[in-house]
Design an enzyme around this catalytic site. Structure first.
Site, mmCIF file in Angstrom:
data_model
loop_
_atom_site.group_PDB
_atom_site.id
_atom_site.type_symbol
_atom_site.label_atom_id
_atom_site.label_comp_id
_atom_site.label_asym_id
_atom_site.label_seq_id
_atom_site.Cartn_x
_atom_site.Cartn_y
_atom_site.Cartn_z
ATOM 1 N N ASN A 45 -19.602 -9.343 -0.108
ATOM 2 C CA ASN A 45 -19.686 -8.130 -0.063
ATOM 3 C C ASN A 45 -18.588 -7.326 0.297
ATOM 4 O O ASN A 45 -18.574 -7.002 1.595
ATOM 5 C CB ASN A 45 -21.112 -8.645 0.117
ATOM 6 C CG ASN A 45 -21.777 -6.890 -0.447
ATOM 7 O OD1 ASN A 45 -20.964 -6.579 -1.198
ATOM 8 N ND2 ASN A 45 -23.234 -7.088 -0.397
ATOM 9 N N THR B 4 -29.823 -5.381 -0.832
ATOM 10 C CA THR B 4 -30.258 -3.671 -0.610
ATOM 11 C C THR B 4 -29.680 -3.189 -2.224
ATOM 12 O O THR B 4 -30.527 -1.586 -2.097
ATOM 13 C CB THR B 4 -28.371 -3.701 -0.195
ATOM 14 O OG1 THR B 4 -28.597 -4.582 1.131
ATOM 15 C CG2 THR B 4 -28.282 -2.231 0.595
ATOM 16 N N GLU C 252 -27.689 -18.657 4.033
ATOM 17 C CA GLU C 252 -26.210 -18.347 4.919
ATOM 18 C C GLU C 252 -25.799 -20.033 5.159
ATOM 19 O O GLU C 252 -26.473 -19.967 6.640
ATOM 20 C CB GLU C 252 -25.647 -17.315 5.614
ATOM 21 C CG GLU C 252 -25.948 -16.583 6.005
ATOM 22 C CD GLU C 252 -25.454 -15.100 6.177
ATOM 23 O OE1 GLU C 252 -24.462 -15.445 7.382
ATOM 24 O OE2 GLU C 252 -24.659 -13.801 6.071
ATOM 25 N N SER D 61 -25.514 -13.088 0.739
ATOM 26 C CA SER D 61 -24.814 -11.398 0.980
ATOM 27 C C SER D 61 -24.745 -11.434 -0.079
ATOM 28 O O SER D 61 -23.513 -12.572 -0.627
ATOM 29 C CB SER D 61 -24.171 -11.716 2.081
ATOM 30 O OG SER D 61 -22.914 -11.066 2.142
ATOM 31 N N GLY D 62 -24.254 -10.193 -0.921
ATOM 32 C CA GLY D 62 -23.789 -9.715 -2.131
ATOM 33 C C GLY D 62 -24.547 -10.208 -3.200
ATOM 34 O O GLY D 62 -24.263 -9.922 -4.388
ATOM 35 N N SER E 20 -21.444 -5.214 2.585
ATOM 36 C CA SER E 20 -22.831 -6.168 3.194
ATOM 37 C C SER E 20 -23.197 -5.212 4.318
ATOM 38 O O SER E 20 -22.826 -5.309 5.044
ATOM 39 C CB SER E 20 -21.696 -7.400 3.541
ATOM 40 O OG SER E 20 -23.123 -8.225 4.108
ATOM 41 N N SER E 21 -24.985 -5.683 4.161
ATOM 42 C CA SER E 21 -25.584 -5.383 5.541
ATOM 43 C C SER E 21 -25.585 -6.131 6.036
ATOM 44 O O SER E 21 -25.443 -7.513 6.155
ATOM 45 C CB SER E 21 -27.012 -5.259 4.992
ATOM 46 O OG SER E 21 -26.922 -4.636 3.086
ATOM 47 N N GLY F 25 -30.067 -13.747 3.461
ATOM 48 C CA GLY F 25 -30.388 -14.655 2.594
ATOM 49 C C GLY F 25 -29.765 -15.988 3.745
ATOM 50 O O GLY F 25 -28.922 -15.911 4.586
HETATM 51 N N1 LIG Z 1 -28.739 -4.100 -9.971
HETATM 52 C C1 LIG Z 1 -26.411 -3.831 -9.659
HETATM 53 N N2 LIG Z 1 -26.514 -3.624 -10.871
HETATM 54 C C2 LIG Z 1 -25.051 -3.971 -10.262
HETATM 55 N N3 LIG Z 1 -24.426 -4.062 -9.324
HETATM 56 C C3 LIG Z 1 -24.838 -4.622 -8.369
HETATM 57 C C4 LIG Z 1 -26.321 -4.600 -8.802
HETATM 58 N N4 LIG Z 1 -26.907 -5.232 -7.507
HETATM 59 C C5 LIG Z 1 -25.661 -5.195 -6.745
HETATM 60 N N5 LIG Z 1 -24.270 -4.555 -7.724
HETATM 61 C C6 LIG Z 1 -22.663 -4.881 -6.616
HETATM 62 O O1 LIG Z 1 -23.264 -6.369 -5.675
HETATM 63 C C7 LIG Z 1 -22.415 -5.125 -4.712
HETATM 64 C C8 LIG Z 1 -23.994 -5.717 -3.474
HETATM 65 O O2 LIG Z 1 -24.941 -5.970 -3.830
HETATM 66 P P1 LIG Z 1 -25.812 -5.905 -2.007
HETATM 67 O O3 LIG Z 1 -26.825 -5.209 -2.827
HETATM 68 O O4 LIG Z 1 -25.170 -4.888 -1.479
HETATM 69 O O5 LIG Z 1 -25.682 -6.874 -1.838
HETATM 70 P P2 LIG Z 1 -26.604 -7.735 -0.904
HETATM 71 O O6 LIG Z 1 -27.663 -6.342 -0.020
HETATM 72 O O7 LIG Z 1 -27.435 -8.955 -1.665
HETATM 73 O O8 LIG Z 1 -25.817 -8.013 0.370
HETATM 74 C C9 LIG Z 1 -22.596 -3.386 -4.738
HETATM 75 O O9 LIG Z 1 -22.159 -2.862 -3.929
HETATM 76 C C10 LIG Z 1 -22.870 -3.140 -6.603
HETATM 77 O O10 LIG Z 1 -21.816 -3.352 -6.368
HETATM 78 MG MG LIG Z 2 -27.777 -5.999 1.471
#
Ligand SMILES: Nc1ncnc2c1ncn2[C@@H]1O[C@H](COP(=O)(O)OP(=O)(O)O)[C@@H](O)[C@H]1O
Ligand SMILES: [Mg+2]
Length: 1088
Positions: free
Chosen positions: A214, A169, A445, A164-165, A217-218, A443
């Site tokens: 996050n 996404t 956890e 997560s984070g 977080s999804s 992922g």
């Molecule tokens: N490629 C990226 N560039 C800039 N910031 C990113 C990038 N990927 C993730 N982030 C930052 O990290 C945060 C969490 O990413 P997210 O995709 O929501 O994580 P996950 O889906 O894996 O939990 C996002 O809200 C953003 O602020």
């Molecule tokens: Mg996500």
């Protein structure tokens, strides 16, 4: 290099798990035997696994490996070292390079800051680029997948995993955005693309929440299919959602939040809406959102997001009534959380009559308020036909309330997904459509306390890891079989054993859990753990409190069991496992909801068929089924992997926590992944491609090898001196075991490239210059040709003209005497000019020169005229040059001509001789002078002429010498014999007449009038210069008619007194003389 012959670069040799229980005990068997002994799961698949995939990545990586670390971990020399691995990640991370490959797997480290790597320009950099042409990027993965899909019609899936984070996404959004940009040129896809893109903010509002890890977080798993038509334009989509973390609706860890939509609605809903929903704009007044006291900034952000959500709904075509229904549900959940129970006298739960919250819920969901209150405080059990209603205690009531809230939210979320799907479904079904799936799923956890949800999530990750291994191994195995390369033992862990441990029928953990849930009697979480411990005793991958050593027992609770996942050990607390797995909502509540006037709620709960006797599947079984379905979907596609890593727990940029990353590297199985890929040969390439790149390293293969490529490569590696263990020759490819070997080759190539560049340059220059030279030469020839042609034409023209001129000239010449024609006119003109020119040079210079240049016939007249003119000119010139004496001379000559020409034969003889007025000898001259000085010479008389003469007597014709002097008045006849002049006669000139013969003689017969001479008669004399004498004298007298020339043979002369005297006979003869003839006549013999 074509896409066909490009293959996976760095996959490991096929591994064949011999004993699932033995991690690391993996046997690589001989290609031939492989088929027989390999488990079914590892049989070569029908579909090729990304044969095009990483065409040239390696080459790109080779060239750029010095930049920052390695672009591809496969090139890491120390590939077994986690330290080196993390080092490479860190080095790149600190240079803001967040992407690195392991072969075709993309590793992405969350930068936690916006990097300028997703700009339009960067996006375009990856359009249609061969994978190797640009540095590692999520766009490269997306483009590669897109091209395989559209051009090779192989369905794709992009698997994004990570904790997560870590940026899953975000990555999935980037993929979608890239696809949108990539298909920009295709028309009529805007609305579809908009819809696809707008699903994200919508799903995130309802399915994402702020957690410690996050902020966004999804809290659900998402698999999204994007459908493309045969042109490659997106035309629709489909979303599958997995396991929404619904417990979050009713409670969150401190510092975390409920799903975004609650806050967004409270902050952003219009006054009117809020009134309708009976809501206050403060989350802290609601139990379910209590824990959050949002900052002003957060509130504004939420409000902003709410507008985004409304916009997204519009795009997705969720109309006003539906939107209303959705917000009613959200509001009713909030109100539900605030429903208060009080304990009545009987110890049962009761809702007070004036409880506004329950009223709000009932009104928003359009259910009967009394029934709602009943359903929340009692339970009806249908025990074999006997319907019994029992009241609930306070705890049970709260549980029922929360269960209802969770159920409503969960079902409404699923409804939302299906609503999105109906909006994304393409209008017409296209049989040629193909699909690209994007999986963004939670992922692995590991929390301090792990529950049922973590168990599900980690199970899911085990399955995905298994899929990854299968796909990777399958492709690898296939490749080795195809190439006839013998294989060796590879140290590798296959997690199938853990998957089996969890999901095996009748034996696995899921089976045991379900059994426990379904069995009659008093099943509890404890009894479940008990059975688990019993049944799975001895399994290497599960540890229960009872079975572990005492040291571990201290850390582990009694209500916990520990699973040794491929990614690490996770201890689960069995508390609430059964409850969550059962996922039961009391029937009364279900039925009440089915009767809801809210369309969405009513529809969702009707589908549950509360009257069905058959028990619905447990939560874990539902999950297992959907997961297996997902695996099936994924296996049918060509996968691309994006592995996301988060660099720190603080969501901070530029901070790289080695320990945290190390942990993720481990449980994402990246080291395993790399090991698999590096286990056999680090590099492989078709003979053609390899030869093409490195042929310059051997004289035998440079510049071209004509024979089969395999032979060429053999020659090449002999030249570069590869050791036996460094490489293998496959059927179509060369396999190189160590990166170092390849690096050395590449280095040699890079060095050689300079030489070759020089050669190519010089060749090129030579070629270029020669081409230019030839061009110029040819141009020169062309020019020459034209010039020659021009000159020749001009010459011919001139010749023709000349011929014409000559012809005309000749014709003119021929007809020069004829009537005037153009030809002869010209000729004559020329002739005239020539003649005139010639004439000018040949003019006679002297009057005496009678010559005159001949002239053309036509010029005769002119010639004559010119001649005349010329002569006139000459004459004039002559005349002007004459002295007075000469002039006189000519006057005399002319006079002579008049007098004698044609009359006297001696005349011509006189012409040449100059007339002289003194013919006396010196002697006589003296006498004359004396005479003239004497008084006899009358004064004033002028002497005109003097000469000697012979006088013949009138009788006897005796010759006597005499001198004759003529003055202007008279003729004096003198006798010179006495040494003086004795005057014999003085005859006045105006009285005299003269008779002459026509012959050439010197005779002058001077007739004297009678009155002058008394006795003597005519005077007969002979004068040597007869004509001269007469001319000079006549000139003075002016009387030429006194001279008479007679053409007779005899002349009579008078004697005295006019008497007929003698006769003068005239004849011609050889000896001219005058003498007395026998006849007594005077005979004059003249010259003939
Ligand atoms: N490629 C990226 N560039 C800039 N910031 C990113 C990038 N990927 C993730 N982030 C930052 O990290 C945060 C969490 O990413 P997210 O995709 O929501 O994580 P996950 O889906 O894996 O939990 C996002 O809200 C953003 O602020
Ligand atoms: Mg996500």
């Amino acid at each position: 290099m074509t896409e066909q012959d490009s293959v996976q670069v760095s996959d490991a040799p096929t591994v064949n798990v011999v004993n699932g229980d033995e991690p690391g005990a993996v046997q690589v068997v001989n290609g031939d035997a492989g088929d027989a002994s390999a488990p079914a799961a590892l049989q070569p698949p029908k579909a090729h696994i990304r044969p095009l995939s990483v065409a040239g990545v390696m080459e790109h990586a080779l060239q750029h490996r010095e930049r920052v670390g390695v672009q591809d971990f496969v090139l890491l020399e120390d590939y077994r070292s986690e330290h080196a691995f993390i080092d490479n990640l860190r080095k790149r991370f600190h240079e803001n390079i967040i992407y690195t490959y392991i072969g075709n797997v993309l590793i992405s480290v969350n930068p936690y800051k916006n990097l300028p790597i997703y700009t339009e320009e960067k996006t375009r950099l990856y359009f249609k680029k061969a994978f190797f042409e640009a540095p590692p990027h999520v766009f490269a993965i997306a483009d590669n997948a897109y091209r395989s899909l559209v051009y090779e019609h192989r369905e794709q899936c992009i698997l994004i995993s990570g904790e997560s984070g870590s940026g899953k996404t975000e990555a999935s959004k980037k993929v979608l955005e890239f696809i949108a940009a990539r298909t920009n040129h295709l028309q009529n896809v805007e609305t579809v693309k908009d819809k696809l893109l707008q699903t994200n903010p919508l799903l995130e509002a309802f399915g994402n929440a702020k957690t410690h890890r996050n902020d966004n977080s999804s809290r659900f798993g998402k698999y999204m299919d994007v459908q493309f038509n045969y042109e490659g334009a997106p035309e629709g989509g489909h979303i599958l959602n997995y396991l929404l973390e619904k417990s979050r609706v009713v409670s969150q860890m401190s510092g975390e939040r409920n799903f975004h939509i609650f806050y967004q609605l409270l902050a952003g809903g219009s006054e009117e809406l809020m009134k309708k929903l009976r809501l206050q704009g403060r989350p802290e007044v609601y139990k379910y959102t209590l824990d959050s006291s949002p900052s002003v900034g957060q509130k504004m952000n939420d409000a902003e997001q709410f507008r985004t959500v409304q916009e997204a709904m519009k795009v997705i075509e969720i109309g006003e009534p539906e939107q209303e229904a959705i917000f009613e549900i959200i509001a009713s959940v909030l109100h539900l959380g605030n429903v208060k129970f009080v304990q009545n006298d009987k110890g049962n739960a009761e809702i007070l009559n004036h409880d506004a919250n329950s009223v709000n819920v009932a009104e928003l969901l359009k259910v009967n308020i009394t029934k709602l209150r009943e359903a929340l405080t009692s339970r009806t059990i249908d025990a074999r036909g006997d319907v019994v209603t029992t009241p609930l205690d306070l705890e049970q009531a709260k549980y029922a309330r929360d269960a209802l809230a969770k159920a409503i939210y969960d079902k409404h979320f699923s409804w939302l997904v299906s609503r999105l799907n109906s909006s994304l479904t393409p209008k017409e079904k296209d049989p040629r459509a193909s699909v690209m799936g994007i999986l963004d799923i939670y992922g692995f956890e590991i929390f301090p306390k792990n529950s049922f949800e973590q168990f599900c999530i980690n199970y899911c990750n085990e399955k995905l890891q298994q899929l990854f291994i299968q796909l990777t191994l399958k492709s690898e195995q296939e490749e080795y079989l195809r190439e006839g390369i013998e294989w060796e033992l590879v140290d590798y862990f296959n997690n199938i054993v853990i998957c089996d441990l969890i999901e095996q029928k009748h034996k696995g953990i899921i089976s045991i859990l379900d059994d426990e849930c379904l069995r009659p009697g008093d099943a509890t979480d404890g009894s479940f753990l008990e059975r688990l411990t019993q049944q799975l005793d001895g399994h290497r991958h599960i540890k229960s409190h009872r079975k572990v050593d005492t040291r571990t027992q201290k850390i582990m609770g009694r209500d916990e069991f520990c699973l040794v996942h491929y990614a690490g050990e996770v201890t689960y607390n069995v508390n609430t496992f059964l409850e969550k797995n059962n996922d039961l909502l009391f029937r009364d509540l279900q039925m009440l909801m089915a009767s809801s006037g809210n369309k969405i709620v009513g529809q969702c709960f009707k589908d549950m068929k509360p009257n069905s006797k058959k028990r619905p599947d447990t939560a874990i079984t539902q999950f297992k089924v959907s997961l297996n379905e997902l695996i099936k979907i994924l296996s049918s596609k060509e996968p691309s992997y994006i592995r996301c890593i988060k660099p720190n727990d603080a969501k901070a940029p530029m901070h790289f926590d080695d320990k945290l990353v190390g942990h993720q590297v481990k449980y994402l199985g990246l080291m395993e992944n790399l090991r698999v890929r590096r286990a056999g040969f680090a590099y492989r390439r078709t003979y053609e491609a390899f030869l093409e790149r490195y042929k310059c390293l051997s004289p035998a293969t440079w510049p071209n090898y004509r024979g089969p490529a395999r032979e060429g490569v053999q020659k090449l590696v002999e030249t570069i001196q590869y050791e036996r263990e460094e490489y293998r020759m496959g059927n179509t490819k060369i396999f190189i075991r160590f990166p170092k070997t390849l690096f050395d080759t590449e280095d040699a190539y890079q060095i050689k490239k300079n030489d070759i560049a020089t050669i190519i340059q010089s060749r090129w220059r030579g070629y270029y210059q020669r081409k230019r030279y030839l061009q110029m030469k040819q141009a020169a020839v062309v020019i020459q040709k034209w010039v020659r042609r021009f000159l020749a034409q001009r010459l011919r023209e001139r010749r023709r003209k000349a011929a014409d001129v000559i012809r005309a000239f000749i014709k003119g010449f021929i007809t020069r005497n004829g009537p005037e024609t153009p030809e002869n006119r010209r000729f004559l003109g020329i002739a005239k000019v020539h003649w005139l020119k010639r004439l000018a040079t040949r003019l006679p210079t002297s009057l005496l020169d009678p010559s005159w240049p001949t002239c053309p016939a036509t010029c005769t007249e002119a010639s004559q005229e010119l001649r005349r003119l010329h002569r006139a000119h000459l004459s004039r010139k002559y005349r002007l040059a004459l002295s007075p004496a000469d002039k006189k001379q000519f006057e005399l000559k002319i006079l002579a001509e008049k007098m004698f020409k044609g009359k006297k034969n001696s005349y011509p003889g006189s012409v040449r001789e100059r007339f002289v007025d003194d013919r006396l000898s010196e002697e006589l001259r003296v006498l004359r002078n004396t005479f003239m000085a004497s008084p006899t010479w009358p004064t004033g008389e002028k002497l005109i002429y003097s000469c000697e003469a012979v006088k013949y007597d009138r009788r006897g014709y005796k010759p006597r010498a005499r001198a004759l002097l003529a003055s202007d008045k008279a003729l004096y006849v003198l006798d010179p014999s006495k040494r003086t002049f004795k005057l014999k006669h003085r005859l006045p000139l105006d009285r005299l007449r003269v008779v002459l013969t026509t012959e050439t003689d010197s005779l002058i017969l001077i007739k004297i009038p009678q009155d002058l001479k008394k006795d003597k008669g005519d005077l007969i004399v002979s004068v040597s210069h007869l004509i001269e004498a007469l001319t000079i004298v006549t000139d003075h007298t002016g009387k030429p008619d006194i001279v008479e020339i007679v053409d007779t043979n005899t002349i009579a002369h008078n004697l005295v007194n006019g008497k007929q005297g003698g006769t003068i006979e005239v004849t011609t003869g050889a000896a001219p003389t005058i003498h007395r003839a026998k006849s007594g006549n005077l005979l004059v013999v003249a010259s003939p």
